[in-house]
Write a protein that holds these residues in place. Structure first.
Motif, mmCIF file in Angstrom:
data_model
loop_
_atom_site.group_PDB
_atom_site.id
_atom_site.type_symbol
_atom_site.label_atom_id
_atom_site.label_comp_id
_atom_site.label_asym_id
_atom_site.label_seq_id
_atom_site.Cartn_x
_atom_site.Cartn_y
_atom_site.Cartn_z
ATOM 1 N N PRO A 47 0.825 -1.214 0.000
ATOM 2 C CA PRO A 47 0.000 0.000 0.000
ATOM 3 C C PRO A 47 0.857 1.262 0.000
ATOM 4 C CG PRO A 47 0.090 -0.933 2.197
ATOM 5 C CD PRO A 47 0.756 -1.928 1.290
ATOM 6 N N GLU A 48 0.308 2.317 -0.564
ATOM 7 C CA GLU A 48 1.000 3.615 -0.555
ATOM 8 C C GLU A 48 0.635 4.429 0.680
ATOM 9 O OE1 GLU A 48 0.825 5.183 -4.928
ATOM 10 O OE2 GLU A 48 -0.879 3.857 -4.573
ATOM 11 N N LEU A 49 -0.493 4.067 1.314
ATOM 12 C CA LEU A 49 -1.001 4.803 2.474
ATOM 13 C C LEU A 49 -1.612 3.815 3.449
ATOM 14 C CD1 LEU A 49 -2.061 7.456 3.923
ATOM 15 C CD2 LEU A 49 -4.088 7.251 2.461
ATOM 16 N N ILE A 50 -1.401 4.067 4.760
ATOM 17 C CA ILE A 50 -2.106 3.265 5.764
ATOM 18 C C ILE A 50 -2.784 4.197 6.768
ATOM 19 C CG2 ILE A 50 -0.769 1.129 5.608
ATOM 20 C CD1 ILE A 50 0.923 2.004 7.907
ATOM 21 N N PHE A 51 -4.047 3.883 7.060
ATOM 22 C CA PHE A 51 -4.741 4.491 8.186
ATOM 23 C C PHE A 51 -4.500 3.555 9.362
ATOM 24 C CE2 PHE A 51 -6.915 6.617 4.730
ATOM 25 C CZ PHE A 51 -7.158 7.891 5.243
ATOM 26 N N LEU A 52 -3.842 4.052 10.403
ATOM 27 C CA LEU A 52 -3.268 3.167 11.423
ATOM 28 C C LEU A 52 -3.770 3.511 12.825
ATOM 29 C CD1 LEU A 52 -1.224 0.961 12.201
ATOM 30 C CD2 LEU A 52 0.563 2.732 12.160
ATOM 31 N N ASP A 53 -4.412 2.538 13.461
ATOM 32 C CA ASP A 53 -4.775 2.674 14.866
ATOM 33 C C ASP A 53 -3.506 2.501 15.710
ATOM 34 O OD1 ASP A 53 -6.282 2.931 17.138
ATOM 35 O OD2 ASP A 53 -7.104 0.903 17.084
ATOM 36 N N ILE A 54 -3.496 3.064 16.900
ATOM 37 C CA ILE A 54 -2.307 2.966 17.751
ATOM 38 C C ILE A 54 -2.443 1.847 18.775
ATOM 39 C CG2 ILE A 54 -0.909 4.157 19.496
ATOM 40 C CD1 ILE A 54 -1.390 6.753 17.997
ATOM 41 N N GLN A 55 -3.516 1.877 19.549
ATOM 42 C CA GLN A 55 -3.710 0.876 20.595
ATOM 43 C C GLN A 55 -4.415 -0.342 20.032
ATOM 44 O OE1 GLN A 55 -1.779 1.484 22.964
ATOM 45 N NE2 GLN A 55 -2.859 2.432 24.663
ATOM 46 N N GLY A 61 0.603 0.534 16.972
ATOM 47 C CA GLY A 61 0.882 1.049 15.636
ATOM 48 C C GLY A 61 2.327 1.488 15.491
ATOM 49 N N PHE A 62 2.912 2.008 16.567
ATOM 50 C CA PHE A 62 4.325 2.409 16.513
ATOM 51 C C PHE A 62 5.234 1.190 16.327
ATOM 52 C CE2 PHE A 62 2.472 5.895 19.169
ATOM 53 C CZ PHE A 62 2.642 6.906 18.242
ATOM 54 N N ASP A 63 4.875 0.071 16.965
ATOM 55 C CA ASP A 63 5.643 -1.170 16.784
ATOM 56 C C ASP A 63 5.626 -1.600 15.319
ATOM 57 O OD1 ASP A 63 6.227 -1.419 19.523
ATOM 58 O OD2 ASP A 63 4.336 -2.456 19.904
ATOM 59 N N LEU A 64 4.475 -1.417 14.677
ATOM 60 C CA LEU A 64 4.370 -1.767 13.261
ATOM 61 C C LEU A 64 5.364 -0.958 12.430
ATOM 62 C CD1 LEU A 64 3.065 -2.990 10.723
ATOM 63 C CD2 LEU A 64 1.328 -1.182 10.857
ATOM 64 N N LYS A 73 3.017 6.137 3.503
ATOM 65 C CA LYS A 73 2.459 7.318 4.158
ATOM 66 C C LYS A 73 1.508 6.845 5.253
ATOM 67 C CE LYS A 73 2.643 10.281 0.048
ATOM 68 N NZ LYS A 73 3.182 9.291 -0.915
ATOM 69 N N VAL A 74 1.487 7.573 6.381
ATOM 70 C CA VAL A 74 0.714 7.131 7.543
ATOM 71 C C VAL A 74 -0.205 8.245 8.036
ATOM 72 C CG1 VAL A 74 0.834 6.321 9.930
ATOM 73 C CG2 VAL A 74 2.546 5.556 8.276
ATOM 74 N N ILE A 75 -1.476 7.897 8.237
ATOM 75 C CA ILE A 75 -2.416 8.756 8.951
ATOM 76 C C ILE A 75 -2.917 7.952 10.147
ATOM 77 C CG2 ILE A 75 -4.641 9.945 8.871
ATOM 78 C CD1 ILE A 75 -4.181 10.426 5.890
ATOM 79 N N PHE A 76 -2.620 8.434 11.349
ATOM 80 C CA PHE A 76 -3.052 7.720 12.547
ATOM 81 C C PHE A 76 -4.534 7.982 12.817
ATOM 82 C CE2 PHE A 76 1.525 7.642 13.682
ATOM 83 C CZ PHE A 76 1.629 6.300 14.021
ATOM 84 N N THR A 77 -5.219 6.944 13.286
ATOM 85 C CA THR A 77 -6.612 7.055 13.712
ATOM 86 C C THR A 77 -6.692 6.443 15.103
ATOM 87 O OG1 THR A 77 -7.166 4.925 12.683
ATOM 88 C CG2 THR A 77 -7.496 6.910 11.356
ATOM 89 N N THR A 78 -7.054 7.234 16.111
ATOM 90 C CA THR A 78 -7.033 6.744 17.479
ATOM 91 C C THR A 78 -8.034 7.496 18.341
ATOM 92 O OG1 THR A 78 -5.629 6.448 19.444
ATOM 93 C CG2 THR A 78 -5.144 8.331 18.015
ATOM 94 N N ALA A 79 -8.416 6.873 19.443
ATOM 95 C CA ALA A 79 -9.319 7.522 20.393
ATOM 96 C C ALA A 79 -8.555 8.304 21.454
ATOM 97 C CB ALA A 79 -10.202 6.474 21.066
ATOM 98 N N ASN A 91 6.940 11.061 11.527
ATOM 99 C CA ASN A 91 6.590 11.645 10.227
ATOM 100 C C ASN A 91 5.200 11.243 9.724
ATOM 101 O OD1 ASN A 91 9.087 13.016 9.949
ATOM 102 N ND2 ASN A 91 10.053 11.100 9.303
ATOM 103 N N ALA A 92 4.261 11.077 10.651
ATOM 104 C CA ALA A 92 2.887 10.825 10.228
ATOM 105 C C ALA A 92 2.331 12.055 9.524
ATOM 106 C CB ALA A 92 2.020 10.481 11.440
ATOM 107 N N LEU A 93 1.499 11.829 8.509
ATOM 108 C CA LEU A 93 0.897 12.946 7.785
ATOM 109 C C LEU A 93 -0.163 13.649 8.624
ATOM 110 C CD1 LEU A 93 0.427 11.614 4.156
ATOM 111 C CD2 LEU A 93 1.805 13.562 4.874
ATOM 112 N N ASP A 94 -0.908 12.871 9.417
ATOM 113 C CA ASP A 94 -1.942 13.480 10.245
ATOM 114 C C ASP A 94 -2.316 12.526 11.372
ATOM 115 O OD1 ASP A 94 -3.802 15.339 11.141
ATOM 116 O OD2 ASP A 94 -4.578 15.733 9.133
ATOM 117 N N TYR A 95 -3.107 13.047 12.308
ATOM 118 C CA TYR A 95 -3.476 12.322 13.515
ATOM 119 C C TYR A 95 -4.961 12.591 13.758
ATOM 120 C CZ TYR A 95 -2.840 10.843 18.441
ATOM 121 O OH TYR A 95 -2.899 10.196 19.650
ATOM 122 N N LEU A 96 -5.797 11.617 13.444
ATOM 123 C CA LEU A 96 -7.247 11.795 13.521
ATOM 124 C C LEU A 96 -7.798 11.139 14.775
ATOM 125 C CD1 LEU A 96 -8.213 11.026 9.807
ATOM 126 C CD2 LEU A 96 -7.608 13.228 10.841
#
Length: 238
Positions: A47-55, A61-64, A73-79, A91-96
């Motif tokens: 993939p060129e982009l991943i939407f990545l949960d952390i917990q 997600g950081f271990d990944l 490219k990484v956009i984090f998605t987390t609560a 260097n994440a592009l964004d943090y949602l």
């Protein structure tokens, strides 16, 4: 843009896929439920982009990201908002924050367009080959060194250690950015931490889990991951 969603919650994956439907630039090619599943899918689907949960259960997600040789490219998605600083350090592009708002998702995707423009401009720069000379400055010391003499680039946090002769100066640059500039006929990305000069390879041995152990003429021993080992063998074979 080929996209992978990594999240252990099925409803969260389904909701994000629904939010992504209006964005035709984004093509969701797969889903992963944990880090091990994500590694397998990334190796398979590229993939060129991943939407990545952390917990997530087991690993974060950081271990990944730490386990990958080449990071999409990484956009984090987390609560949780307490990981935001660390997210941008990798260097994440964004943090949602969940629940993800359509407006914030649109802002994150807009950042992808800006990033693509930067990459296009970077690619316009001439690649650096073994006959080129580069200026290296570390504190009060300066060198003008031919790239054929540089046997190894090693990532160290936000810096790169440059190995030539008996010198190992540090420069403030990311290994990914340097990798984009270097001629791949001379330099090879051995791992997420190392780029080696193929002209300095002295010996190669098989290593754990299908990887390789490369010894350079300067004495350094560099582990090449299984994924990169396959590329290395393909590159170096007749």
């Amino acid at each position: 843009m080929k996209t992978l969603i990594v999240d252990d919650e099925r409803l969260a994956r389904k909701e994000l896929m629904s939010l992504l439907e209006p964005h035709k630039k984004i093509e969701v090619i797969g889903e992963a439920t944990d880090v091990d599943d994500a590694i397998e899918k990334i190796n398979e689907l590229n993939p060129e982009l991943i939407f990545l949960d952390i917990q997530m259960p087991g690993k974060t997600g950081f271990d990944l990201l730490e386990s990958l040789d080449t990071v999409p490219k990484v956009i984090f998605t987390t609560a949780y908002d307490e990981f935001a600083l660390k997210a941008f350090e990798v260097n994440a592009l964004d943090y949602l924050l969940k629940p993800i708002q359509p407006e914030r998702l649109e802002e994150a995707i807009a950042k992808l367009k800006v990033e693509d423009t930067k990459i296009a401009r970077s690619n316009e720069k001439r690649s650096l080959g073994k006959d080129d000379q580069v200026f290296v400055k570390d504190g009060d010391k300066c060198w003008f060194v031919k790239l054929s003499e540089v046997r190894l680039f090693e990532s160290d946090g936000n810096y790169i250690k440059v190995y030539f002769g008996s010198n190992k100066p540090m420069i403030h640059k990311s290994l990914n950015a340097l990798d984009e500039r270097l001629d791949d006929r001379t330099f090879f990305r051995a791992s997420r931490k190392h780029i080696i000069n193929l002209g300095w390879v002295e010996n190669i041995d098989t290593w754990f889990n299908g990887g390789l152990l490369v010894q350079l003429k300067g004495g350094e021993k560099i582990e090449v991951s299984r994924r990169q080992a396959a590329r290395f063998k393909e590159k170096m074979s007749l």
